[in-house]
Design a protein around this motif. Structure first.
Motif, short mmCIF file in Angstrom:
data_model
loop_
_atom_site.label_atom_id
_atom_site.label_comp_id
_atom_site.label_asym_id
_atom_site.label_seq_id
_atom_site.Cartn_x
_atom_site.Cartn_y
_atom_site.Cartn_z
N ALA A 127 24.44 -11.86 -15.86
CA ALA A 127 23.63 -11.59 -14.67
C ALA A 127 22.42 -12.52 -14.65
O ALA A 127 21.77 -12.74 -15.67
N VAL A 128 22.12 -13.07 -13.49
CA VAL A 128 20.98 -13.99 -13.37
C VAL A 128 19.87 -13.42 -12.48
O VAL A 128 18.81 -14.02 -12.34
N GLY A 129 20.11 -12.26 -11.88
CA GLY A 129 19.10 -11.69 -11.01
C GLY A 129 19.67 -10.51 -10.24
O GLY A 129 20.76 -10.02 -10.55
N ALA A 130 18.92 -10.06 -9.25
CA ALA A 130 19.35 -8.91 -8.45
C ALA A 130 19.03 -9.16 -6.99
O ALA A 130 18.06 -9.82 -6.66
N ILE A 131 19.88 -8.64 -6.13
CA ILE A 131 19.70 -8.77 -4.68
C ILE A 131 19.81 -7.39 -4.06
O ILE A 131 20.70 -6.62 -4.40
N TYR B 219 26.37 -14.15 -12.05
CA TYR B 219 26.39 -13.32 -10.85
C TYR B 219 25.04 -12.63 -10.66
O TYR B 219 24.22 -12.56 -11.57
N TYR B 220 24.84 -12.11 -9.44
CA TYR B 220 23.69 -11.29 -9.12
C TYR B 220 24.13 -9.84 -9.06
O TYR B 220 25.22 -9.52 -8.57
N LEU B 221 23.27 -8.94 -9.53
CA LEU B 221 23.53 -7.51 -9.40
C LEU B 221 23.15 -7.11 -7.97
O LEU B 221 22.06 -7.43 -7.50
N VAL B 222 24.07 -6.44 -7.28
CA VAL B 222 23.82 -6.06 -5.88
C VAL B 222 24.05 -4.57 -5.69
O VAL B 222 24.67 -3.91 -6.52
N ASP B 223 23.54 -4.04 -4.57
CA ASP B 223 23.70 -2.62 -4.31
C ASP B 223 25.06 -2.33 -3.67
O ASP B 223 25.87 -3.24 -3.44
N SER B 224 25.30 -1.07 -3.35
CA SER B 224 26.61 -0.66 -2.86
C SER B 224 26.92 -1.15 -1.45
O SER B 224 28.03 -0.95 -0.96
N GLY B 225 25.95 -1.81 -0.82
CA GLY B 225 26.20 -2.36 0.50
C GLY B 225 26.94 -3.68 0.46
O GLY B 225 27.36 -4.18 1.50
N PHE B 226 27.11 -4.24 -0.75
CA PHE B 226 27.80 -5.52 -0.90
C PHE B 226 29.19 -5.33 -1.50
O PHE B 226 29.42 -4.39 -2.26
N GLN B 227 30.07 -6.26 -1.18
CA GLN B 227 31.38 -6.28 -1.83
C GLN B 227 31.25 -6.80 -3.25
O GLN B 227 30.31 -7.53 -3.58
N ASN B 228 32.19 -6.43 -4.08
CA ASN B 228 32.25 -6.94 -5.45
C ASN B 228 33.07 -8.23 -5.41
O ASN B 228 34.29 -8.22 -5.55
N ILE B 229 32.40 -9.35 -5.21
CA ILE B 229 33.07 -10.64 -5.02
C ILE B 229 32.38 -11.69 -5.90
O ILE B 229 31.32 -11.41 -6.47
N PRO B 230 32.96 -12.88 -6.05
CA PRO B 230 32.36 -13.90 -6.91
C PRO B 230 30.87 -14.09 -6.64
O PRO B 230 30.46 -14.34 -5.51
N GLY B 231 30.08 -13.96 -7.69
CA GLY B 231 28.64 -14.11 -7.57
C GLY B 231 27.91 -12.81 -7.33
O GLY B 231 26.70 -12.73 -7.49
N PHE B 232 28.64 -11.74 -6.94
CA PHE B 232 28.03 -10.44 -6.66
C PHE B 232 28.71 -9.37 -7.51
O PHE B 232 29.92 -9.15 -7.39
N LEU B 233 27.94 -8.68 -8.36
CA LEU B 233 28.49 -7.58 -9.15
C LEU B 233 27.93 -6.28 -8.58
O LEU B 233 26.75 -5.98 -8.74
#
Length: 280
Positions: free
Chosen positions: A102-106, A130-144
């Protein structure tokens, strides 16, 4: 902002932002006007009364300093080093080695950026990062993203005696780590209340104000030796994480099934390892 940091900021704006004193207003006064507006929600009328200039002059120099701060923003707002594990992860056994990539959060609640579909992938993490994201985002490359349908609220887990299964444990750790972005925005909004009251500005100027506040946030973090707000928020640890447990509407991207599967497998692997290492 302390006096030493203010002087350093003025020098930075002179050297890299092209800010210059005029016959009637010094650089220091221009910057003071700007900081009063963004940091104290002053109106042009407030500024005119305090600095004994016309409202037109206050508005003029606010715009001039805003442009100068946006010029130095490229020196202050930079993506993280993809090759370095963040200290918050490396120094905490709850997060390392599980989230070492993880390199950050969005958080989409705070900043809603729209990028054309065909340009979305280049903006995401590379080399497995990847960036840690909330449940509003898909789990896709770069977004966990967290698992949907599994609770992330600590109080509910505690009432039930802890997380039930790997998905709940993953979601709780994920939420706790992502809470760092909540603290970051907490400092930003507390220092620059103008971010809550920008309706009187054009959309273009609102964008410039957000960039300027983020640049100043980073400048103060770099130069201030003992900043009260940073201490207040950095010492605050929210054990319950930043997520209330309510799932946000899902924002979907045009991504292939293979790309989605890649991050699904990565999330499953982390969840399995967490559960294996922590479940008794």
């Amino acid at each position: 902002m302390d006096k030493r940091t203010f002087v350093s900021l003025c020098e930075e704006l002179k050297r890299y932002g092209g800010l210059k004193s005029t016959k009637n207003v010094t650089v220091e006064e221009q910057v003071a006007i700007f900081m009063k507006v963004v940091g104290h929600s002053w109106t042009t009328r407030d500024g005119a009364e305090r600095f004994q200039h016309s409202t037109a002059t206050i508005s003029k120099y606010f715009g001039i300093v805003l442009k100068a701060v946006n010029k130095i923003a490229v020196r202050l707002i930079k993506p993280p080093d993809m090759g370095v594990v963040p200290k918050q992860i490396m120094d905490n056994s709850k997060f390392y080695p599980y989230f070492k990539d993880a390199v950050g959060a969005i958080d989409g609640v705070h900043i809603d950026a729209v990028v054309p579909t065909d340009e979305q992938i280049p903006y995401r993490g590379r080399k497995g990062k990847y960036y840690l994201v909330d449940s509003g985002f898909q789990n896709i490359p770069g977004f966990l993203a967290p698992f949907r349908g599994a609770t992330r609220h600590f109080q509910e887990m505690r009432r039930r005696g802890g997380p039930r299964g790997r998905k709940e444990l993953f979601n709780f750790r994920h939420s706790s780590l992502r809470n760092v972005i909540e603290r970051c925005f907490g400092v930003l909004k507390a220092r620059f209340p103008i971010l809550k009251f920008m309706r009187s500005y054009s959309l273009r100027k609102q964008t410039s104000i957000v960039i300027a506040c983020c640049a100043l946030h980073n400048f103060i973090k770099i130069h201030a030796e003992d900043d009260k707000l940073f201490h207040e928020y950095e010492n605050y640890e929210d054990e319950e994480g930043s997520t209330s447990g309510v799932e946000l509407p899902l924002t979907e991207f045009n991504v292939s099934y293979a790309a989605t599967r890649e991050m699904t497998e990565k999330r499953d692997a982390i969840a399995n390892q967490l559960w294996s290492d922590n479940h008794v």
